[in-house]
Motif scaffolding. Structure first.
Motif, PDB file in Angstrom:
ATOM      1  N   THR A  41       0.809  -1.232   0.000  1.00 23.20           N
ATOM      2  CA  THR A  41       0.000   0.000   0.000  1.00 23.20           C
ATOM      3  C   THR A  41       0.833   1.269   0.000  1.00 23.20           C
ATOM      4  N   LYS A  42       2.094   1.200   0.433  1.00 21.26           N
ATOM      5  CA  LYS A  42       2.931   2.401   0.371  1.00 21.26           C
ATOM      6  C   LYS A  42       3.204   2.799  -1.077  1.00 21.26           C
ATOM      7  N   THR A  43       3.378   1.791  -1.918  1.00 24.38           N
ATOM      8  CA  THR A  43       3.614   2.053  -3.339  1.00 24.38           C
ATOM      9  C   THR A  43       2.299   2.244  -4.088  1.00 24.38           C
ATOM     10  N   PHE A  44       1.287   1.448  -3.703  1.00 26.44           N
ATOM     11  CA  PHE A  44      -0.021   1.496  -4.370  1.00 26.44           C
ATOM     12  C   PHE A  44      -1.100   1.749  -3.317  1.00 26.44           C
ATOM     13  N   PRO A  45      -1.330   3.006  -2.946  1.00 24.05           N
ATOM     14  CA  PRO A  45      -2.274   3.321  -1.861  1.00 24.05           C
ATOM     15  C   PRO A  45      -3.684   2.800  -2.095  1.00 24.05           C
TER      16      PRO A  45
END
Length: 593
Positions: A41-45
């Motif tokens: 999720t840090k890369t793809f929220p």
């Protein structure tokens, strides 16, 4: 993914399946589904919501459902998530896909499968950005992920027919930035250490730029797009972070012109870092790249017996069999698909120039010792006038005098040569029936006599077409070896270390070009193509079943003889799916019109 196993379990109520036993024994599978999403999720929220959706449901199952019922509820949750995800993808695709049948949509989903963010492979040397994989699992990451020709054979089907124009543009601009020696890389390697040893890759890119311009709304604007260049104009090799790298820009139109101009004047160089550190199999002579134009015919020649600059690129690896450094299919001379792609490009840029949409008129060429302008139309006309004479192998021996053929070397008639101009000691290879001529027919049908073309396609249908693709060589050819085994360590030079990669095994992607070419020339010869469409669609029945049943949810790179399983093949290959999307989109456009 999970769905392959779950489809079988749900369809047959197979509660004895190992996955069901695993779920009864614990909840690891449930935890894996949502924690895998949470970690990204840090890369793809936007993955946060799907992760929370799965976690909420799996937490309730873990807390309230007895162990023997876990398989049922796991299947319900995963299946609902799958349907929602698939529906979301389809809604973002083109009308051709979103309103298409299940096979079209299954093929389109491989564009999602192949396109993604991988830390070890990127279209930008300074940061990770998404790129398309050639195939899975072998070509998933690092230097092996992104190949010039694979990207541009796949781009039309995976991105343009599906409506992902942004991904198409990003790949075009990234490869344009790498232009060097008039070529684009065979291996991109995140643009850090690209390798320039393929003669066909730039022509596939130019075909895709043409496809982009004709498909995308206002696609013509890409020609004016500025591209920062990875290497200096003098082709000096520099690191990607050198101050000279990316220090000047060209437009896409200027890059197209540079490719044409560099080929017109001839290309001759030795690969950077030539030697075992670059390619441990290749002989020293193989690192020398040479390409030139014969200005009496307009035909481009290149390569040597020591390298293999087209997609049929297997290099010999066996010391035991004496084939180390010996290409299986060098195809030096003028491969037919390169000539077709060249003709297509010349026709297109001439059309643009005549409308004032392209800033150049032609190329400078050294002819009879003088530098002179050759317009795109003049070069195109040279190819048009010379092609049939140089490539067609007449059905009737009495017609041999009308064509450039050596009658003693002809194995099969009524076909098109795979290559023209192989050196005399291997001239027989010109006459091998292979699956490349339909590519030229698709992109430059005007080169072909329609009656000859349809006759050659019928031969290919009978001799080369296979359950999941096309044979790479005529089974009646003495070099035919239909089963690929890269681990073969025998003394048999024909197959040791898989030298026969393109000497008979049946590759998926040429099937799409065969079907497109057949449809075109059936339309030329017959106004009613209803019967032809039934026959051509029948050729898709096996691929349709395969993509539905295969655990990788894709079409393989290649199969062995008569469609048998090849354990060295990628289980799902980008171009195998993409070229069938190309054909189905052609049919879609035909039905709309």
């Amino acid at each position: 993914g999970w769905m392959h196993a779950l489809r079988h379990i749900m369809k047959t109520n197979d509660l004895g399946h190992p996955l069901c036993g695993h779920l009864r024994e614990g909840t690891w599978a449930m935890d894996y589904v949502y924690t895998r999403l949470e970690k990204q999720t840090k890369t793809f929220p936007r993955l946060a919501k799907p992760a929370a959706w799965f976690k909420e449901r799996f937490d309730k199952i873990k807390a309230t459902v007895p162990s023997f019922l876990r398989p049922k509820y796991f299947a319900i949750v995963v299946f609902e998530g799958y349907k929602a995800t698939r529906r979301t993808v389809m809604e973002q695709c083109s009308e051709f896909v979103s309103n298409g049948h299940a096979f079209t949509q299954d093929l389109a989903l491989t564009s999602v499968q192949m396109y993604g963010l991988v830390q070890s492979a990127s279209l930008d040397p300074g940061k990770p950005v998404p790129s398309v994989a050639a195939g899975l699992p072998h070509f998933a990451s690092s230097w092996a992920r992104c190949w010039g020709r694979d990207v541009f054979i796949s781009l039309r089907g995976l991105f343009l027919t599906t409506g992902n124009y942004d991904a198409a543009k990003k790949h075009i601009l990234a490869f344009c930035s790498t232009l060097k020696h008039g070529l684009i890389p065979n291996l991109l390697d995140s643009i850090r250490n690209p390798r320039y040893n393929s003669r066909d890759s730039p022509w596939w890119m130019l075909q895709n730029i043409q496809d982009y311009v004709k498909t995308v709304p206002d696609g013509i604007n890409i020609l004016a797009e500025p591209v920062k260049r990875r290497f200096p104009l003098d082709d000096t090799w520099i690191p990607w972070n050198d101050p000279q790298a990316y220090s000047y820009s060209s437009t896409v139109a200027e890059i197209i012109q540079e490719i044409l101009q560099r080929h017109a004047l001839g290309i001759n160089f030795r690969e950077h870092n030539a030697g075992p550190n670059l390619d441990m199999q290749m002989k020293d002579e193989g690192f020398n790249i040479e390409i030139h134009v014969d200005w009496t015919t307009g035909i481009i020649y290149g390569g040597s017996q020591h390298n293999c600059g087209t997609w049929m690129d297997k290099m010999g690896e066996s010391t035991k069999a004496g084939t180390k450094g010996v290409p299986g299919t060098p195809r030096d001379g003028a491969p037919i698909e390169i000539i077709g792609l060249l003709k297509s490009t010349l026709r297109w840029v001439d059309e643009l120039a005549s409308k004032g949409q392209f800033p150049f008129k032609g190329v400078e060429a050294q002819i009879d010792g003088k530098l002179q302008l050759v317009t795109y139309k003049e070069w195109s006309d040279l190819l048009q006038a010379s092609f049939e004479k140089h490539y067609y192998v007449p059905l009737d021996p009495a017609d041999d005098a009308k064509y450039e053929v050596n009658s003693a070397l002809i194995n099969r008639r009524g076909i098109y040569k795979d290559v023209y101009g192989t050196p005399k000691d291997r001239e027989w290879s010109d006459y091998q029936l292979r699956c490349n001529f339909p590519i030229a027919m698709t992109v430059a049908p005007e080169l072909f006599d329609p009656e000859h073309a349809l006759g050659a396609l019928k031969v290919a249908d009978e001799v080369l077409r296979s359950p999941l693709g096309m044979k790479t060589l005529d089974p009646s050819d003495g070099q035919y070896r239909g089963n690929y085994d890269n681990s073969n360590d025998s003394h048999d030079a024909a197959i040791a270390k898989g030298l026969n990669y393109h000497q008979g095994p049946e590759w998926g992607w040429p099937l799409g070009y065969f079907l497109r070419a057949y449809l075109h020339f059936e339309r030329v010869q017959n106004k009613d193509v209803t019967d032809a469409l039934h026959r051509l669609h029948a050729a898709l029945l096996v691929p349709r079943r395969s993509i539905q049943d295969d655990p990788w949810a894709g079409l393989p790179e290649l199969t062995n003889e008569n469609g048998s399983y090849c354990h060295d093949s990628c289980r799902t290959q980008a171009w195998s799916s993409s070229t069938l999307l190309d054909f189905l989109e052609d049919v879609h456009q035909l039905q709309k019109s």
